[in-house]
Scaffold this motif. Structure first.
Motif, PDB file in Angstrom:
ATOM      1  N   GLY A  30      44.266  63.197 107.342  1.00  0.00           N
ATOM      2  CA  GLY A  30      45.360  63.089 108.071  1.00  0.00           C
ATOM      3  C   GLY A  30      45.355  61.762 108.626  1.00  0.00           C
ATOM      4  O   GLY A  30      46.602  61.310 108.972  1.00  0.00           O
ATOM      5  N   HIS A  31      44.484  60.860 108.637  1.00  0.00           N
ATOM      6  CA  HIS A  31      44.572  59.469 108.918  1.00  0.00           C
ATOM      7  C   HIS A  31      45.027  58.701 107.918  1.00  0.00           C
ATOM      8  O   HIS A  31      44.970  59.237 106.661  1.00  0.00           O
ATOM      9  N   GLY A  60      47.920  54.376 114.744  1.00  0.00           N
ATOM     10  CA  GLY A  60      47.083  54.319 115.980  1.00  0.00           C
ATOM     11  C   GLY A  60      46.957  55.721 116.616  1.00  0.00           C
ATOM     12  O   GLY A  60      47.029  55.870 117.875  1.00  0.00           O
ATOM     13  N   PHE A  61      47.272  56.566 115.719  1.00  0.00           N
ATOM     14  CA  PHE A  61      47.548  57.927 116.367  1.00  0.00           C
ATOM     15  C   PHE A  61      46.221  58.461 116.726  1.00  0.00           C
ATOM     16  O   PHE A  61      45.112  58.032 116.252  1.00  0.00           O
ATOM     17  N   ILE A  62      46.036  59.460 117.810  1.00  0.00           N
ATOM     18  CA  ILE A  62      44.795  60.243 117.977  1.00  0.00           C
ATOM     19  C   ILE A  62      45.266  61.805 117.700  1.00  0.00           C
ATOM     20  O   ILE A  62      46.394  62.114 117.621  1.00  0.00           O
ATOM     21  N   HIS A  63      44.293  62.164 116.607  1.00  0.00           N
ATOM     22  CA  HIS A  63      44.694  63.387 115.854  1.00  0.00           C
ATOM     23  C   HIS A  63      43.624  64.420 116.464  1.00  0.00           C
ATOM     24  O   HIS A  63      42.584  64.146 116.962  1.00  0.00           O
ATOM     25  N   ARG A  71      42.059  72.230 110.289  1.00  0.00           N
ATOM     26  CA  ARG A  71      43.425  71.974 110.472  1.00  0.00           C
ATOM     27  C   ARG A  71      43.679  71.208 111.548  1.00  0.00           C
ATOM     28  O   ARG A  71      43.113  71.202 112.908  1.00  0.00           O
ATOM     29  N   GLN A  72      44.749  70.213 111.305  1.00  0.00           N
ATOM     30  CA  GLN A  72      45.154  69.379 112.309  1.00  0.00           C
ATOM     31  C   GLN A  72      45.859  70.154 113.236  1.00  0.00           C
ATOM     32  O   GLN A  72      46.942  70.840 112.846  1.00  0.00           O
ATOM     33  N   ILE A  73      45.802  70.186 114.483  1.00  0.00           N
ATOM     34  CA  ILE A  73      46.474  70.911 115.536  1.00  0.00           C
ATOM     35  C   ILE A  73      47.386  70.288 116.468  1.00  0.00           C
ATOM     36  O   ILE A  73      48.023  70.655 117.369  1.00  0.00           O
ATOM     37  N   GLY A  74      47.447  68.729 116.105  1.00  0.00           N
ATOM     38  CA  GLY A  74      48.255  67.896 116.883  1.00  0.00           C
ATOM     39  C   GLY A  74      47.783  66.340 117.227  1.00  0.00           C
ATOM     40  O   GLY A  74      46.822  66.210 116.445  1.00  0.00           O
TER      41      GLY A  74
END
Length: 155
Positions: A30-31, A60-63, A71-74
């Motif tokens: 996801g990054h 520069g996101f925090i996942h 699963r990515q949840i936010g």
């Protein structure tokens, strides 16, 4: 998943390894650039990851990831530069992020709302960690300093 060890990769993936067998359990994608930091929530159900702001766009996101399903949840977006480290507060409701913009940010995990910023380092923040008594946040920087922040008070 107490038997799981997360490792952030230079390829933007997070690898979950079984501690005892050494087998790869799951790959989280996801990054868009290097993953610098990973941290489990206190209950071990959620994994937070912080990454590099890539040359091909902002990451520069925090996942947030559901550890069981992968699963990515936010995600949280508000770090101007690379996210050098992330750490959950012992209550699991607050996340701290240390950034290459020399700041530490606190986030509400449930709502994604930005809570406050700590400023004091003169170079990028490499590590953040909450004290077991829940009142202090320690940050370490490439400037050679460690600073302590009182997180028990509201701004």
């Amino acid at each position: 998943m107490g038997h799981c060890l997360p490792v952030g990769g230079a390829d933007g993936s997070i690898y979950l390894w079984h501690v005892e067998t050494g087998q790869l359990l799951r790959t989280l994608e996801g990054h868009t650039d290097e993953v610098y930091s990973v941290a489990f929530s206190p209950d071990g159900k959620v994994l937070a990851s912080g990454g590099e702001v890539g040359t091909w766009g902002k990451d520069g996101f925090i996942h947030f990831w559901d550890v069981q399903t992968g699963r990515q949840i936010g995600s949280l977006d508000g770090n101007i530069r690379n996210v050098g480290d992330v750490s959950f507060h012992p209550n699991g409701k607050v996340l701290a992020s240390g950034s290459h913009d020399k700041t530490i940010r606190l986030w509400d995990v449930e709502t994604g709302k930005f809570l406050r910023t700590f400023v004091g380092h003169t170079w990028y923040v490499k590590s953040v960690s909450f004290s077991p008594d829940r009142t202090t946040l320690a940050s370490g920087s490439a400037d050679g300093t460690m600073l302590l922040w009182d997180v028990s008070k509201k701004e």
